[in-house]
Design a protein around this motif. Structure first.
Motif, PDB file in Angstrom:
ATOM      1  N   ASP A   1       0.941  -1.093  -0.105  1.00 10.63           N
ATOM      2  CA  ASP A   1      -0.100   0.107   0.143  1.00 10.63           C
ATOM      3  C   ASP A   1       0.955   1.413   0.172  1.00 10.63           C
ATOM      4  O   ASP A   1       1.832   1.501   1.103  1.00 10.63           O
TER       5      ASP A   1
ATOM      6  N   ASP B   1      -1.029   4.572   2.627  1.00 12.23           N
ATOM      7  CA  ASP B   1      -2.433   4.424   3.459  1.00 12.23           C
ATOM      8  C   ASP B   1      -2.759   5.508   4.129  1.00 12.23           C
ATOM      9  O   ASP B   1      -2.251   5.945   5.270  1.00 12.23           O
TER      10      ASP B   1
ATOM     11  N   ASP C   1      -4.230  -3.273   2.122  1.00 14.63           N
ATOM     12  CA  ASP C   1      -4.357  -2.335   3.295  1.00 14.63           C
ATOM     13  C   ASP C   1      -3.779  -3.117   4.716  1.00 14.63           C
ATOM     14  O   ASP C   1      -3.362  -2.430   5.417  1.00 14.63           O
TER      15      ASP C   1
END
Length: 291
Positions: A96, A99, A229
């Motif tokens: 990711d 984030d 995530d």
């Protein structure tokens, strides 16, 4: 014994790789913080209309280049590029690149880069359960957090565990609908004293904070979190000694797929309250989804 030592060295090498790449990627983002031209929307992801900004795309490209500079030649999965092949190494990196994009765009200093690494198993696709090492690097100055499966969790170079003695009375939760809010409401009703509820805008960091006992619990039953995530954060929390549950813990790592509900508890008391709150509001039992 030699095989065991080799496996330990391999895990440590993968953890250090994740630390270096995530740390440098976070520095890249920090250096560009506040540049308006990087905040333009250049992509929309999925049915929910999640927006990808230019900085998301550039950060992910930077991560790919960092991995290649490190000699990594396996598979790579990112939100912006999807699945790409960098070579024939038997590993996949799930990243990711930013984030907490909305925080970053709004000049709120709470966002992170997540890097997770898994070996490619024979005869099947790699899943969330296969992740063996990773790192979560806060964009704003804080030591990189990392883990290797079976080897513990680290903050910078120091081994860390759940801070059971810390009483934060802080619950980190994400809700969008009344039935989701009902879980948090029931959790609060089951407590014997006051709690504060926050949604800070970077799920990976919040999962880690709960995993280290800096928050009492993390609760997200929206079903919107994806493998990119959580792949690093959930195992980091687990290695620190926290209780962790993921609804779809066999979610594949070769696609940006959702993982369903995610909950983390820093102690046994909070874990039992989450389980009871889920049961009373008609959600899936923790027994079925515990990592």
């Amino acid at each position: 014994m030699e095989t065991l030592l080799a496996e330990r060295r391999e895990l440590e090498d993968l953890r250090r790789l994740a630390v270096r790449v995530a740390g440098e990627a976070a520095a890249y983002l920090r250096d560009r913080f506040g540049l308006e031209e990087l905040l333009s929307v250049v992509a929309v992801h999925g049915h929910d209309g999640d927006e990808g900004m230019r900085i998301d795309v550039e950060s992910e490209q930077n991560i790919i280049e960092l991995l290649e500079a490190e000699g990594f030649r396996g598979l790579f999965l990112g939100e912006e590029h999807g699945l790409i092949k960098l070579g024939d190494d038997p590993y996949i990196v799930v990243a990711d690149p930013l984030d907490g994009s909305k925080n970053y765009a709004g000049l709120v200093p709470w966002s992170a880069v997540s890097i997770a690494v898994a070996p490619l198993p024979a005869g099947r696709e790699p899943s969330l359960r296969d992740v063996v090492a990773g790192a979560v690097a806060p964009v704003f100055p804080w030591p990189v957090l990392s883990f290797a499966r079976g080897r513990g969790a680290y903050e910078g170079g120091a081994r860390v565990v759940v801070e059971n003695g810390r009483k934060t009375r802080l619950v980190l939760a994400y809700v969008e609908k009344p039935e989701q809010a009902a879980v948090v409401h029931e959790y609060l009703r089951l407590t014997s004293d006051k709690r504060s509820v926050r949604a800070l805008g970077s799920a990976s960091l919040e999962i880690v904070w709960a995993g280290l006992g800096r928050a009492e619990a993390f609760i997200d039953v929206r079903g919107r979190l994806r493998v990119v995530d959580v792949a690093a954060a959930i195992w980091l929390a687990r290695e620190a000694g926290a209780h962790v549950a993921v609804e779809k813990h066999d979610a594949v790592l070769t696609q940006v797929v959702r993982v369903g509900s995610v909950v983390v508890a820093a102690n046994e008391e909070a874990w039992k309250r989450i389980g009871e709150a889920l049961r009373r509001t008609g959600h899936q039992s923790l027994d079925a989804i515990t990592l």
